[in-house]
Write an enzyme that holds these catalytic residues in place. Sequence first.
Site, short mmCIF file in Angstrom:
data_model
loop_
_atom_site.label_atom_id
_atom_site.label_comp_id
_atom_site.label_asym_id
_atom_site.label_seq_id
_atom_site.Cartn_x
_atom_site.Cartn_y
_atom_site.Cartn_z
N GLN A 107 0.85 -1.19 0.00
CA GLN A 107 0.00 0.00 0.00
C GLN A 107 0.89 1.25 0.00
O GLN A 107 1.63 1.50 0.95
CB GLN A 107 -0.94 0.05 1.21
CG GLN A 107 -1.96 1.19 1.01
CD GLN A 107 -2.81 1.50 2.22
OE1 GLN A 107 -2.30 1.73 3.32
NE2 GLN A 107 -4.12 1.53 2.03
N HIS A 159 -3.21 4.26 -1.74
CA HIS A 159 -4.04 4.71 -0.62
C HIS A 159 -4.63 6.08 -0.97
O HIS A 159 -3.95 7.10 -0.90
CB HIS A 159 -3.16 4.82 0.63
CG HIS A 159 -3.91 5.02 1.92
ND1 HIS A 159 -5.23 5.38 1.98
CD2 HIS A 159 -3.49 4.88 3.21
CE1 HIS A 159 -5.60 5.48 3.27
NE2 HIS A 159 -4.56 5.18 4.02
N ALA A 161 -7.63 7.07 0.48
CA ALA A 161 -8.75 7.06 1.43
C ALA A 161 -8.42 7.86 2.69
O ALA A 161 -7.29 8.36 2.85
CB ALA A 161 -9.08 5.62 1.81
N TYR A 164 -6.08 11.35 3.70
CA TYR A 164 -4.68 11.60 3.36
C TYR A 164 -4.60 12.26 1.98
O TYR A 164 -5.63 12.53 1.36
CB TYR A 164 -3.88 10.30 3.46
CG TYR A 164 -3.92 9.75 4.87
CD1 TYR A 164 -3.25 10.40 5.92
CD2 TYR A 164 -4.68 8.63 5.19
CE1 TYR A 164 -3.32 9.94 7.22
CE2 TYR A 164 -4.76 8.16 6.50
CZ TYR A 164 -4.08 8.82 7.51
OH TYR A 164 -4.16 8.36 8.80
C1 FMN Z 1 -4.17 0.03 13.89
C2 FMN Z 1 -4.79 0.36 12.55
C3 FMN Z 1 -4.00 0.89 11.54
C4 FMN Z 1 -4.54 1.18 10.28
N1 FMN Z 1 -3.71 1.63 9.27
C5 FMN Z 1 -4.21 1.77 8.01
C6 FMN Z 1 -3.34 2.06 6.91
O1 FMN Z 1 -2.10 2.17 7.05
N2 FMN Z 1 -3.90 2.20 5.69
C7 FMN Z 1 -5.25 2.08 5.49
O2 FMN Z 1 -5.71 2.23 4.36
N3 FMN Z 1 -6.08 1.77 6.51
C8 FMN Z 1 -5.60 1.59 7.75
N4 FMN Z 1 -6.45 1.20 8.76
C9 FMN Z 1 -7.86 0.88 8.47
C10 FMN Z 1 -8.02 -0.64 8.22
O3 FMN Z 1 -7.39 -1.03 7.01
C11 FMN Z 1 -9.50 -1.07 8.13
O4 FMN Z 1 -10.10 -0.45 7.02
C12 FMN Z 1 -10.28 -0.73 9.39
O5 FMN Z 1 -9.59 -1.16 10.56
C13 FMN Z 1 -11.69 -1.36 9.36
O6 FMN Z 1 -11.59 -2.77 9.27
P1 FMN Z 1 -11.83 -3.68 10.61
O7 FMN Z 1 -13.15 -3.23 11.17
O8 FMN Z 1 -11.84 -5.09 10.10
O9 FMN Z 1 -10.72 -3.38 11.54
C14 FMN Z 1 -5.92 0.95 10.04
C15 FMN Z 1 -6.71 0.44 11.08
C16 FMN Z 1 -6.17 0.13 12.31
C17 FMN Z 1 -7.06 -0.46 13.38
#
Ligand code: FMN
Length: 346
Positions: A107, A159, A161, A164
């Site tokens: 990513q 990315h 979304a 950012y």
């Molecule tokens: C600790 C953490 C770090 C994350 N870092 C990113 C990231 O670097 N890039 C991104 O697109 N989303 C990031 N997200 C969002 C996750 O990819 C995901 O969309 C979000 O947690 C919802 O999915 P879940 O309910 O299964 O956790 C992050 C989420 C968490 C919890």
Amino acid sequence: MTTTTRLLGPLTSPVTLAGLDLPNRFVMAPMTRFRSPGGVPTAEVAGYYRRRAENGIGLIVTEGVLVDHPSAGHETTVPRMTAGPAEEGWRRVTSEVHAAGSRIAAQLWHMGSEREPVDGYPSWTPSTMSVADIGTLVAAYAEAARVAVRAGFDAVEIHAAHGYLLDEFLWPHTNRRTDRYGGGPAGRAAFPAEVISAVRAELPATTPLIVRFSQFKERDYTARIAESPDELAALLSPLVSAGADVLHASQRRFWEPAFDGSPLNLAGWAKRITGLPTITVGSIGLTREFPVSAGMDELVSRLGSEYDLVALGRILLGNPAWARLAGAGRLDEIRDYTKAHEETYF
Ligand SMILES: Cc1cc2nc3c(=O)[nH]c(=O)nc-3n(C[C@H](O)[C@H](O)[C@H](O)COP(=O)(O)O)c2cc1C
């Protein structure tokens, strides 16, 4: 056959995603973990991803990896996609994931206004960037894609979304430009589209380019880049024309409709509008009951019509083997998600 094996069956079948063969429909969602000192992923990072690959995740999307530009991000333990030690670190990650039979996408990330100007270098936003700056970053993304291909990645995810940089261009609230990179949806999508086109040009034909987008922002869960399916179509069309192969529609709860008047979620609309394969995500499996719950039924029943792959985020932090355990009906070995899992790393 256990009940869970039957329920999860459709998610455990192999699939070809835009030319890339995957062993199943489970994706690990990108999650920033701050474990790469100096931007270099360590052996521990390789082990962390390998464990998910060994345990039923067919496609891993790495945590956000910064492109090589001083404006991209301030965090020193967020990994980077640069030649040298970081590329070597990524090569170890990709080969360990491949040895486990899975695939991995990098990513690519630029934090935009979320970057803290720690070293006196200003943050780059739609309002501060010149046309020359835009060209500089397009080239930085292309370079990151070259490094990712050399390091053995099977796909690249852009990315765009969560508020950012690329999303700041898509969102009218943060994109106030009056040149060709602002205004209506086509203008707001122009810079992300240039990035996509430049990255696509660096990728082999069978290496999918995934674009992650969202309505919500980290700082504003009610924000929207599109108020209607037509507006979403106007934003996504330039991204598809530029070379997006797969759309990863980020939402906080996969079951929530994206627009009034239809149950389709954001991935469902993206698939309907563009015809591309999509990935859904959002609060999947956060409790141990999930694999035998109505939520699971709903997730599987919408597979194929609204999305092709299903991404798991937080549940995989404390449960690297979630997909395997859920599939085998070993629900009492699954730990409900708690916030404390974000502090762990294994
Ligand atoms: C600790 C953490 C770090 C994350 N870092 C990113 C990231 O670097 N890039 C991104 O697109 N989303 C990031 N997200 C969002 C996750 O990819 C995901 O969309 C979000 O947690 C919802 O999915 P879940 O309910 O299964 O956790 C992050 C989420 C968490 C919890």
